[in-house]
Every structure is written in structure tokens, then in C-alpha cells.
Design a protein around this motif. Structure first.
Motif, short mmCIF file in Angstrom:
data_model
loop_
_atom_site.label_atom_id
_atom_site.label_comp_id
_atom_site.label_asym_id
_atom_site.label_seq_id
_atom_site.Cartn_x
_atom_site.Cartn_y
_atom_site.Cartn_z
N SER A 149 1.00 -1.09 0.08
CA SER A 149 0.03 0.02 -0.10
C SER A 149 0.71 1.30 0.01
O SER A 149 2.21 1.08 0.47
CB SER A 149 -1.10 -0.15 1.13
OG SER A 149 -0.34 0.01 2.63
N ASP A 173 1.82 5.33 1.12
CA ASP A 173 1.91 6.00 2.42
C ASP A 173 0.91 6.96 2.13
O ASP A 173 0.93 7.82 0.91
CB ASP A 173 3.18 6.57 2.75
CG ASP A 173 3.32 7.28 3.77
OD1 ASP A 173 2.61 7.06 4.76
OD2 ASP A 173 3.96 8.38 3.79
N PRO A 174 0.05 7.10 2.86
CA PRO A 174 -1.18 8.29 2.57
C PRO A 174 -0.60 9.55 2.53
O PRO A 174 -1.05 10.69 1.93
CB PRO A 174 -1.89 8.39 3.91
CG PRO A 174 -1.88 6.81 4.30
CD PRO A 174 -0.63 6.47 4.09
N ARG A 175 0.50 9.87 3.39
CA ARG A 175 1.45 11.12 3.34
C ARG A 175 1.72 11.40 1.93
O ARG A 175 1.88 12.67 1.50
CB ARG A 175 2.44 11.20 4.35
CG ARG A 175 3.19 12.45 4.55
CD ARG A 175 2.27 13.70 4.82
NE ARG A 175 1.83 13.67 6.07
CZ ARG A 175 1.03 14.63 6.72
NH1 ARG A 175 0.67 15.86 6.00
NH2 ARG A 175 0.72 14.41 7.66
N LEU A 214 -0.67 12.03 -0.33
CA LEU A 214 -1.38 13.81 -0.06
C LEU A 214 -0.50 14.68 -0.81
O LEU A 214 -0.85 15.46 -1.34
CB LEU A 214 -1.58 13.87 1.36
CG LEU A 214 -1.91 15.24 1.81
CD1 LEU A 214 -3.31 15.72 1.16
CD2 LEU A 214 -2.06 15.42 3.30
N TYR A 222 -5.03 8.94 -3.53
CA TYR A 222 -4.76 9.33 -1.76
C TYR A 222 -6.19 8.92 -1.20
O TYR A 222 -5.69 8.23 0.13
CB TYR A 222 -5.00 11.01 -1.83
CG TYR A 222 -5.28 11.48 -0.41
CD1 TYR A 222 -4.25 11.34 0.45
CD2 TYR A 222 -6.44 11.91 -0.20
CE1 TYR A 222 -4.62 11.66 1.78
CE2 TYR A 222 -6.57 12.54 1.09
CZ TYR A 222 -5.65 12.40 2.31
OH TYR A 222 -5.67 12.70 3.39
N GLU A 223 -7.28 8.82 -1.89
CA GLU A 223 -8.51 8.27 -0.95
C GLU A 223 -8.17 6.95 -0.73
O GLU A 223 -8.55 6.26 0.41
CB GLU A 223 -9.81 8.40 -1.93
CG GLU A 223 -11.00 8.04 -1.46
CD GLU A 223 -11.79 9.13 -0.83
OE1 GLU A 223 -12.96 8.85 -0.52
OE2 GLU A 223 -11.08 10.04 -0.42
N ALA A 257 -5.33 5.06 -0.39
CA ALA A 257 -4.05 5.02 0.65
C ALA A 257 -4.76 5.62 1.90
O ALA A 257 -4.58 4.75 2.98
CB ALA A 257 -3.12 5.93 0.28
N LEU A 258 -5.65 6.32 2.12
CA LEU A 258 -6.24 6.74 3.29
C LEU A 258 -6.97 5.85 3.73
O LEU A 258 -7.16 5.54 5.04
CB LEU A 258 -7.02 8.01 3.00
CG LEU A 258 -7.61 8.85 4.39
CD1 LEU A 258 -6.58 9.35 5.30
CD2 LEU A 258 -8.45 9.88 3.84
#
Length: 90
Positions: free
Chosen positions: A2, A4-6, A9, A48-49, A51-52
Motif C-alpha cells: 500500500s 503511504d497516505p502522506r 497527499l 490518496y483516497e 491510501a487513506l
């Protein structure tokens, strides 16, 4: 694996900034650079969605409209709200 959400973003923020630059230098109504950066926002947002959600089981309140949808024409939710309102006496 997966994402990283950061990092996702940051990529979304970069896509938004690139779109702003392209829009400010627009050359006509159908500028291919503006269109490409527009699509870049969509792609970056979807990453992003995902990953979040994968990291935190969370989503944003944002929605990407598809090309097949016309803003407001196919959305019955506004009509439902309007039906619930009482007419103004005057």
C-alpha cells in the motif's frame, strides 16, 4: 504494497498546484495542458483516497464527478430537499 497516505497527499497537493499553474496560463477553452492537469488531480485524488482508506479506514467528503454526469441534471438529492421545504407565504 500500500501507498503511504502522506506521500499520496503530497502528490495530490502537487497535482492541484500544477493545475493552478496551467489554468493561470490557459491558452483557450480546451487547453490540453489544463485538461491533462485536471485529469492528474483525479488520478492523484483516487490514489490518496485509497491510501487513506487502506491505512485508516477513512475517506474524504469529496466526490469526483464523471464525464457522463452533468452537474445538477442527474442529481435528485436537491429535488428531495426542495420537496421538503414549505412554500413561503407572501
Amino acid at each position: 504494497m500500500s501507498i503511504d497516505p502522506r506521500a499520496a497527499l503530497n502528490a495530490l497537493t502537487t497535482a492541484l498546484e500544477e493545475h493552478l499553474v496551467a489554468a493561470s496560463a490557459r491558452r483557450g477553452d480546451e487547453d490540453p495542458i489544463v485538461e491533462a492537469t485536471f485529469l492528474g488531480i483525479i488520478d492523484a485524488f483516487e490514489v490518496y483516497e485509497e491510501a487513506l482508506f487502506d491505512a485508516f479506514e477513512e475517506v474524504t467528503p469529496l466526490v469526483i464527478y464523471g464525464e457522463d454526469e452533468e452537474f445538477g441534471d442527474d442529481d435528485d438529492s436537491d429535488e428531495d430537499v426542495d420537496d421538503d421545504l414549505d412554500p413561503i407565504d407572501g
